[in-house]
Enzyme design. Structure first.
Site, PDB file in Angstrom:
ATOM      1  N   ASP A  47       1.010  -1.174  -0.050  1.00 38.55           N
ATOM      2  CA  ASP A  47      -0.134   0.160  -0.015  1.00 38.55           C
ATOM      3  C   ASP A  47       0.925   1.298  -0.016  1.00 38.55           C
ATOM      4  OD1 ASP A  47       0.813  -0.208   2.654  1.00 38.55           O
ATOM      5  OD2 ASP A  47      -1.115   0.006   3.588  1.00 38.55           O
ATOM      6  N   ASP A  86      -1.335  -6.286  -0.470  1.00 41.20           N
ATOM      7  CA  ASP A  86      -1.175  -5.828   0.713  1.00 41.20           C
ATOM      8  C   ASP A  86      -2.716  -5.061   1.193  1.00 41.20           C
ATOM      9  OD1 ASP A  86      -0.096  -4.662   3.186  1.00 41.20           O
ATOM     10  OD2 ASP A  86       1.036  -3.072   2.089  1.00 41.20           O
ATOM     11  N   LYS A 116      -1.041  -9.415   3.049  1.00 43.64           N
ATOM     12  CA  LYS A 116      -0.383  -9.012   4.286  1.00 43.64           C
ATOM     13  C   LYS A 116      -1.233  -7.928   4.910  1.00 43.64           C
ATOM     14  CE  LYS A 116       3.009  -5.751   3.871  1.00 43.64           C
ATOM     15  NZ  LYS A 116       2.502  -4.811   4.991  1.00 43.64           N
ATOM     16  N   GLU A 118      -0.952  -5.395   8.754  1.00 44.27           N
ATOM     17  CA  GLU A 118      -0.368  -4.800   9.839  1.00 44.27           C
ATOM     18  C   GLU A 118      -0.594  -5.023  11.389  1.00 44.27           C
ATOM     19  OE1 GLU A 118       0.375  -0.645   9.006  1.00 44.27           O
ATOM     20  OE2 GLU A 118       1.080  -1.050   6.994  1.00 44.27           O
ATOM     21  N   GLU A 185       9.719  -3.872  10.339  1.00 45.43           N
ATOM     22  CA  GLU A 185      10.003  -2.496   9.834  1.00 45.43           C
ATOM     23  C   GLU A 185      10.500  -1.469  10.764  1.00 45.43           C
ATOM     24  OE1 GLU A 185       7.087  -0.914   7.230  1.00 45.43           O
ATOM     25  OE2 GLU A 185       8.388   1.072   7.147  1.00 45.43           O
TER      26      GLU A 185
END
Ligand code: KIV
Length: 323
Positions: A47, A86, A116, A118, A185
């Site tokens: 994204d 994403d 994916k 978050e 990250e």
């Protein structure tokens, strides 16, 4: 599944063998093609498209429709690399059902291999639900850009002992929930190293050091398409912005000066066909000429049209000149 596609068990085996996993973002067909030719293992249709392709300041505004569109172009092109769709902000935040519905859209409508998402905490039940629906999930902890506001901006995460412990706990919980890999990250190197050795699934680092099982970079960052100050972890392997600007400037100069197109950029025509064409245009031209004269004469014969005879003649002249 396409023949030759990198599978999730193969990814796990790469970690066991200590073989590094290479991931890059991709947002279109040329990017996917070049990345595959370069031997990249995983293509993340991130994204980050919101920032590097769509012109937003962050990733939050990106929609499902935009992500599906971009993922489709990448999935259509990629053969071997695993294509990760994403999930954008809002597509898995409301409920497990919503998350499963949207993950299914990535797989069914955009041909993504896996998705994916978050975070941990509320994302854990989303991961479980999506995996139960038969779709692989890649986790993502540390700096999670969709939570930029809560995190106080794009900042390194896990720099205190308690936050580092929380990151480790989150990564373990994501693995337990069924993630096949986890992106770390902007995490300090020792924390990422500890997480990597604690997990059986691979970690993919971005700003998390070399101990991770793999690395990911944003396509536009590594190729030097993004300009200005880059995050510390970005390494620019090329400077394509300069190269593209130079090419476009030369193109514009050449169009304006008449250098482009040259003869080699044009299509020839057989001489006899050209002769026939010229003759026929001449004949048509004479026919048009005759029609114009007839019209003018008709107007002169009908002064009630309100057109003065002199002006009429000029009009014919003008119209003829326009052709
Ligand atoms: O969206 C994205 O590109 C990402 C990577 C930076 C990991 O999440």
């Amino acid at each position: 599944m396409k023949p030759g596609k990198l599978t999730l068990p193969e990814l796990a085996a790469m970690k066991s063998r200590g073989e590094k996993i290479v991931m890059v973002t991709a947002y279109d067909a040329p990017g996917a093609r070049l990345a595959e030719q370069a031997g990249i293992d995983i293509l993340l249709v991130g994204d980050t498209a919101g920032m590097v392709v769509l012109g937003h300041e962050g990733t939050v505004p990106v929609t499902m429709e935009e992500m599906l569109f971009l993922t489709r172009t990448v999935a259509r092109t990629a053969q071997r690399p695993l294509v990760v769709g994403d999930m954008p902000f809002g597509s898995y935040h409301v409920s497990d059902e919503d998350a499963v519905r949207n993950a299914i859209r990535f797989v069914k409508e955009a041909d993504a291999d896996v998705v994916k998402l978050e975070g941990a905490g509320p994302s854990l039940s989303r991961v479980q639900a999506i995996v139960s629906a038969g779709i692989g999930v890649m986790g993502h902890v540390g700096l999670t850009p969709q939570s930029e506001t809560i995190l106080g901006g794009f900042k390194t995460q896990g720099r205190t002992a308690s936050k580092a412990r929380q990151l480790l706990a989150d990564a373990l919980a994501l693995e337990a929930a069924g993630c096949f890999a986890i992106v770390l990250e902007a995490v300090p190197v020792p924390v990422a190293a500890r997480i990597t050795e604690s997990l059986t699934v691979p970690t993919i680092g971005i700003g998390a050091g070399a101990a991770c099982d793999g690395q990911v970079l944003v396509y536009h960052d590594l190729l030097g398409l993004t300009e200005g100050r880059a995050p510390r972890f970005v390494k620019r392997y090329a400077n394509l912005a300069d190269e593209i600007r130079r090419a476009l400037t030369t193109y514009a100069d050449e169009v304006r000066s008449g250098v482009y197109p040259a003869e080699e950029h044009t299509y020839p025509m057989p001489a006899d066909e050209l002769e026939l064409f010229s003759q026929s245009v001449l004949t048509d031209g004479q026919a048009v000429d005759r029609r114009s004269q007839t019209d003018a004469r008709a107007k002169l014969a009908r002064p009630d049209t309100g057109t003065a005879s002199g002006a009429s003649a000029e009009g014919v002249e003008h119209a003829h000149g326009d052709r």
